[in-house]
Design a protein around this motif. Structure first.
Motif, mmCIF file in Angstrom:
data_model
loop_
_atom_site.group_PDB
_atom_site.id
_atom_site.type_symbol
_atom_site.label_atom_id
_atom_site.label_comp_id
_atom_site.label_asym_id
_atom_site.label_seq_id
_atom_site.Cartn_x
_atom_site.Cartn_y
_atom_site.Cartn_z
ATOM 1 N N VAL A 118 55.032 23.411 50.585
ATOM 2 C CA VAL A 118 54.288 24.275 51.383
ATOM 3 C C VAL A 118 54.362 26.062 50.446
ATOM 4 O O VAL A 118 55.395 26.555 49.544
ATOM 5 C CB VAL A 118 55.608 24.981 52.345
ATOM 6 N N LEU A 119 52.570 26.136 50.549
ATOM 7 C CA LEU A 119 52.007 27.291 49.393
ATOM 8 C C LEU A 119 52.512 28.404 50.730
ATOM 9 O O LEU A 119 51.925 28.288 51.539
ATOM 10 C CB LEU A 119 50.686 26.498 49.345
ATOM 11 N N THR A 120 52.990 29.209 49.442
ATOM 12 C CA THR A 120 52.710 30.578 50.178
ATOM 13 C C THR A 120 52.366 31.746 49.431
ATOM 14 O O THR A 120 52.242 31.634 48.319
ATOM 15 C CB THR A 120 54.485 30.823 50.937
ATOM 16 N N GLY A 121 52.075 33.096 49.820
ATOM 17 C CA GLY A 121 51.692 33.880 49.370
ATOM 18 C C GLY A 121 50.062 34.149 49.157
ATOM 19 O O GLY A 121 49.723 33.161 49.636
ATOM 20 N N GLY A 122 49.386 35.227 48.697
ATOM 21 C CA GLY A 122 47.622 35.418 49.278
ATOM 22 C C GLY A 122 46.869 34.213 48.381
ATOM 23 O O GLY A 122 46.107 34.249 48.918
ATOM 24 N N ALA A 126 37.304 42.560 40.861
ATOM 25 C CA ALA A 126 38.139 40.857 40.299
ATOM 26 C C ALA A 126 38.412 39.981 41.492
ATOM 27 O O ALA A 126 37.460 38.856 42.263
ATOM 28 C CB ALA A 126 38.039 40.779 38.936
ATOM 29 N N GLU A 127 39.419 40.918 41.529
ATOM 30 C CA GLU A 127 40.353 40.124 42.751
ATOM 31 C C GLU A 127 39.501 40.181 44.019
ATOM 32 O O GLU A 127 40.031 38.959 45.056
ATOM 33 C CB GLU A 127 41.545 41.230 43.509
ATOM 34 N N GLY A 128 38.227 41.277 44.732
ATOM 35 C CA GLY A 128 38.115 40.954 45.793
ATOM 36 C C GLY A 128 36.993 40.089 45.531
ATOM 37 O O GLY A 128 36.795 39.087 46.763
ATOM 38 N N ILE A 129 36.122 39.688 44.823
ATOM 39 C CA ILE A 129 35.201 38.275 44.612
ATOM 40 C C ILE A 129 35.913 37.233 44.574
ATOM 41 O O ILE A 129 35.869 35.892 45.279
ATOM 42 C CB ILE A 129 34.880 38.757 43.133
ATOM 43 N N GLN A 178 39.822 58.041 32.676
ATOM 44 C CA GLN A 178 39.323 57.502 33.487
ATOM 45 C C GLN A 178 38.848 56.008 32.365
ATOM 46 O O GLN A 178 38.931 55.550 33.291
ATOM 47 C CB GLN A 178 37.705 58.145 32.098
ATOM 48 N N ARG A 179 39.212 56.031 31.798
ATOM 49 C CA ARG A 179 39.258 54.433 30.920
ATOM 50 C C ARG A 179 40.083 53.298 31.960
ATOM 51 O O ARG A 179 40.023 52.268 32.496
ATOM 52 C CB ARG A 179 39.409 54.049 29.262
ATOM 53 N N ARG A 180 41.410 53.921 31.714
ATOM 54 C CA ARG A 180 42.423 53.243 33.305
ATOM 55 C C ARG A 180 41.022 53.468 34.246
ATOM 56 O O ARG A 180 41.971 51.898 35.193
ATOM 57 C CB ARG A 180 43.865 54.507 33.080
ATOM 58 N N ILE A 181 41.035 54.020 34.990
ATOM 59 C CA ILE A 181 40.608 53.744 36.530
ATOM 60 C C ILE A 181 39.491 52.922 36.035
ATOM 61 O O ILE A 181 39.106 52.075 36.618
ATOM 62 C CB ILE A 181 40.181 54.970 36.814
ATOM 63 N N ALA A 182 38.720 53.120 35.312
ATOM 64 C CA ALA A 182 37.576 51.640 35.368
ATOM 65 C C ALA A 182 38.368 50.614 34.843
ATOM 66 O O ALA A 182 37.219 49.598 35.497
ATOM 67 C CB ALA A 182 36.480 52.322 33.961
ATOM 68 N N ARG A 183 39.512 50.162 34.447
ATOM 69 C CA ARG A 183 39.993 49.053 34.118
ATOM 70 C C ARG A 183 40.729 48.529 35.477
ATOM 71 O O ARG A 183 40.298 47.674 35.901
ATOM 72 C CB ARG A 183 40.779 49.583 32.801
ATOM 73 N N MET A 184 40.448 49.530 36.370
ATOM 74 C CA MET A 184 41.643 49.187 37.180
ATOM 75 C C MET A 184 40.062 48.777 38.575
ATOM 76 O O MET A 184 40.689 47.973 39.660
ATOM 77 C CB MET A 184 42.200 50.304 38.063
#
Length: 168
Positions: A87-91, A15-18, A3-9
């Protein structure tokens, strides 16, 4: 423990979405009054954070990364070969303001690379996030497993000699 791992993920994904929705490579591009909701620690609920603060953190980290790139270019003695810039690539190349920040920190022109040269790219893989992968794919032969073709041959064809020398 699971559950802690899931909560951390979940927090990492939040954070990635923000970062993708509200982040900026330059804090000056973000409205000072705009706030975003972020998940707090387990049991603490949701809280509001200024989007400008998110951008300030992102700008500082991106400046550090770009400064490392600049120093690496200087140490390599290949800076004079980059007359057209970088040239910048990636997300991260999709981050608002990244080209202006990169131009300032690297002290050379910068632009976002986009995949090209392949027909029928599926929607969603036609942006800078996939530019490197598409570029590498373009360097492959039609049948990479043909006689006489190996991973070493592919590396020689796809990666320029000066890059191979730098990291070998």
């Amino acid at each position: 423990r699971a559950q802690r791992r899931i909560a951390r993920m979940k927090r990492v994904l939040d954070a990635e979405g923000i970062k993708k929705r509200h982040g900026s490579a330059m804090a000056s591009l973000v409205d000072e009054d705009f706030a975003v909701e972020v998940a707090g620690l387990p049991g603490r609920g949701i809280r509001q954070v200024r989007a400008r603060h998110v951008a300030e953190v992102m700008e500082a980290r991106l400046e550090e990364i770009l400064d490392e790139v600049r120093q690496s270019i200087v140490r390599s003695s290949y800076g004079e070969m980059l007359t057209a810039g970088l040239v910048l690539t990636g997300g991260t190349a999709l981050t608002r303001g990244i080209t202006d920040l990169a131009t300032r920190v690297l002290q050379m022109p910068a632009r976002v690379g986009e995949p090209s040269g392949l027909e029928g790219l599926a929607d969603g893989i036609d942006d800078a996030s996939y530019a490197t992968a598409v570029g590498l794919a373009l360097g492959l032969p039609e049948n990479p497993w043909q006689p006489g073709w190996s991973a070493a041959t592919m590396v020689k064809r796809v990666i320029p000699e000066w890059v191979r020398r730098r990291w070998s």
